[in-house]
Design a protein around this motif. Sequence first.
Motif, PDB file in Angstrom:
ATOM      1  N   CYS A 230       0.902  -1.365   0.085  1.00 11.01           N
ATOM      2  CA  CYS A 230      -0.030   0.047   0.021  1.00 11.01           C
ATOM      3  C   CYS A 230       0.880   1.356  -0.220  1.00 11.01           C
ATOM      4  O   CYS A 230       0.304   2.221  -0.424  1.00 11.01           O
ATOM      5  CB  CYS A 230      -0.737   0.090   1.301  1.00 11.01           C
ATOM      6  SG  CYS A 230      -0.192  -0.050   2.732  1.00 11.01           S
ATOM      7  N   ASP A 231       2.086   1.135   0.276  1.00  7.65           N
ATOM      8  CA  ASP A 231       2.957   2.283   0.330  1.00  7.65           C
ATOM      9  C   ASP A 231       3.654   2.612  -1.049  1.00  7.65           C
ATOM     10  O   ASP A 231       4.209   3.655  -1.184  1.00  7.65           O
ATOM     11  CB  ASP A 231       4.117   2.179   1.525  1.00  7.65           C
ATOM     12  CG  ASP A 231       3.441   2.276   2.790  1.00  7.65           C
ATOM     13  OD1 ASP A 231       2.326   2.778   2.936  1.00  7.65           O
ATOM     14  OD2 ASP A 231       4.252   1.684   4.032  1.00  7.65           O
ATOM     15  N   SER A 232       3.796   1.602  -1.584  1.00  4.00           N
ATOM     16  CA  SER A 232       4.344   1.774  -3.076  1.00  4.00           C
ATOM     17  C   SER A 232       3.081   1.659  -4.250  1.00  4.00           C
ATOM     18  O   SER A 232       2.578   0.614  -4.350  1.00  4.00           O
ATOM     19  CB  SER A 232       5.304   0.532  -3.353  1.00  4.00           C
ATOM     20  OG  SER A 232       5.805   0.643  -4.667  1.00  4.00           O
ATOM     21  N   ILE A 233       3.056   2.946  -4.765  1.00  2.00           N
ATOM     22  CA  ILE A 233       1.832   3.217  -5.677  1.00  2.00           C
ATOM     23  C   ILE A 233       2.293   2.916  -7.197  1.00  2.00           C
ATOM     24  O   ILE A 233       3.097   3.871  -7.635  1.00  2.00           O
ATOM     25  CB  ILE A 233       1.422   4.401  -5.511  1.00  2.00           C
ATOM     26  CG1 ILE A 233       0.827   4.677  -4.047  1.00  2.00           C
ATOM     27  CG2 ILE A 233      -0.023   4.580  -6.331  1.00  2.00           C
ATOM     28  CD1 ILE A 233       0.309   6.006  -3.703  1.00  2.00           C
ATOM     29  N   GLU A 234       1.706   1.797  -7.658  1.00  2.00           N
ATOM     30  CA  GLU A 234       2.132   1.542  -9.063  1.00  2.00           C
ATOM     31  C   GLU A 234       1.333   2.591 -10.175  1.00  2.00           C
ATOM     32  O   GLU A 234       0.184   2.949  -9.764  1.00  2.00           O
ATOM     33  CB  GLU A 234       1.711  -0.063  -9.561  1.00  2.00           C
ATOM     34  CG  GLU A 234       2.217   0.090 -10.923  1.00  2.00           C
ATOM     35  CD  GLU A 234       1.626  -1.524 -11.208  1.00  2.00           C
ATOM     36  OE1 GLU A 234       2.106  -2.118 -12.232  1.00  2.00           O
ATOM     37  OE2 GLU A 234       1.388  -2.162 -10.479  1.00  2.00           O
ATOM     38  N   GLY A 235       2.290   3.186 -10.777  1.00  2.00           N
ATOM     39  CA  GLY A 235       1.749   4.368 -11.901  1.00  2.00           C
ATOM     40  C   GLY A 235       1.519   5.557 -11.537  1.00  2.00           C
ATOM     41  O   GLY A 235       0.850   6.317 -11.834  1.00  2.00           O
ATOM     42  N   ALA A 236       2.290   6.031 -10.183  1.00  2.00           N
ATOM     43  CA  ALA A 236       2.297   7.065  -9.664  1.00  2.00           C
ATOM     44  C   ALA A 236       3.095   8.180 -10.690  1.00  2.00           C
ATOM     45  O   ALA A 236       3.931   7.953 -11.218  1.00  2.00           O
ATOM     46  CB  ALA A 236       2.839   7.318  -8.224  1.00  2.00           C
ATOM     47  N   VAL A 237       2.226   9.339 -10.592  1.00  2.00           N
ATOM     48  CA  VAL A 237       2.789  10.346 -11.771  1.00  2.00           C
ATOM     49  C   VAL A 237       3.386  11.579 -10.770  1.00  2.00           C
ATOM     50  O   VAL A 237       2.908  12.009  -9.949  1.00  2.00           O
ATOM     51  CB  VAL A 237       1.601  10.921 -12.433  1.00  2.00           C
ATOM     52  CG1 VAL A 237       2.128  12.160 -13.511  1.00  2.00           C
ATOM     53  CG2 VAL A 237       0.878   9.677 -13.270  1.00  2.00           C
ATOM     54  N   VAL A 238       4.550  12.149 -11.277  1.00  2.00           N
ATOM     55  CA  VAL A 238       5.401  13.156 -10.771  1.00  2.00           C
ATOM     56  C   VAL A 238       5.442  14.368 -11.854  1.00  2.00           C
ATOM     57  O   VAL A 238       5.500  13.632 -13.044  1.00  2.00           O
ATOM     58  CB  VAL A 238       6.502  13.007 -10.078  1.00  2.00           C
ATOM     59  CG1 VAL A 238       6.014  11.999  -8.645  1.00  2.00           C
ATOM     60  CG2 VAL A 238       7.461  12.166 -11.008  1.00  2.00           C
ATOM     61  N   PRO A 239       5.778  15.498 -11.586  1.00  2.00           N
ATOM     62  CA  PRO A 239       6.336  16.573 -12.538  1.00  2.00           C
ATOM     63  C   PRO A 239       7.435  16.008 -13.424  1.00  2.00           C
ATOM     64  O   PRO A 239       8.267  15.407 -12.617  1.00  2.00           O
ATOM     65  CB  PRO A 239       6.298  17.755 -11.851  1.00  2.00           C
ATOM     66  CG  PRO A 239       5.446  17.368 -10.586  1.00  2.00           C
ATOM     67  CD  PRO A 239       5.555  16.134 -10.182  1.00  2.00           C
TER      68      PRO A 239
END
Length: 357
Positions: A230-239
Amino acid sequence: MSSTRYSILALALATLFSASSAISFYIWKKNLIEWDSKMKELQKSLNSALEKCAAERQGRIRAQQALRKAVVAQPQAKSENLDIPSYPMAPIGIVQSCFSTRNGTPRQPLLVPLARACLVFDSTRVPPASLEGLEEYSHCWIIYVFHLNTDLEKLWKHPSKSKFKAKVRVPRLKGGRLGVFATRSPHRPCPIGLTVAKVEAVQGNMLLLSGVDLVDGTPVLDIKPYLPYCDSIEGAVVPNWVMEKKSLYSSPDELKSLVKQALSWDIRSVSQRNRPHNNLLKIGSGDASDNASDLDDSQDGEASGELIYHLILDGMDFSYKIDGNGNVMVKEVHISSAISFGNEKRCNFLMWKDKLK
């Protein structure tokens, strides 16, 4: 005559059996009475302990309720839209880190795997039993206070007088400003930090960590185990500006080996090497302006009198110094301002990993 003897013997045996039975019954009854008495004492002691625990629990509940009422009743900072009470919190432990000052401390966790720290908990508030089971996790989250912020005392004691900046300068944007909540700046309305570290060992009321980005003396408010699901989010987006630049090296260890190999040779110019060390110190402190023209872009001076050299490798700016015995000491590493982020045409390790062995 013989029958009389047998009768007497039988009578004696019967008498002996009856006596032994009576004695056994007496002993059994005595033990039963003692056991019953002990059971009653144990039951009484258990009931007393349960009543004591219940009373302590009720006392804690009443104390917590009184604290909440006192917090809500105290004067609060006025807000146009919200009526928000404050909640006092005290650190549960202090970090004993290998980083003595902010200068040189990594800006993000796990960048320096060998960076170790010992988190020592306050035994009066955190018993060692609180840490049982934590050693089974590989990493943990740490919630702490940015205690070295220069405006910390004013922010907490006189929040209305503190000059909170809604936007802060971002190094990777070359001085460009962003909202503070879009960055990890330590200067925040509530100066609380969140980091992750590797759990190396647990001993008593101490926790050994590695890969830390915490300075010595950091107060810790809480720790929580790191949960990959739950702490590692697959597909997380950053600038785009957050993404690290493309590199020709597969890992930090490989880049570190490159730096060691490069600095194992004296890469200074002939004039720099021939200049006496004392003169270097004078130049670094600004006392020898006549020789300032001898300095090139790869070195600069500090107020402390040290002459700092710069080595830019793979887009990273390595600041280092050389003492009078020729020993090289790297002081700081940061991303060079000459980097152009998001350059898709730049070569990187992934393009060549099948060719490199």
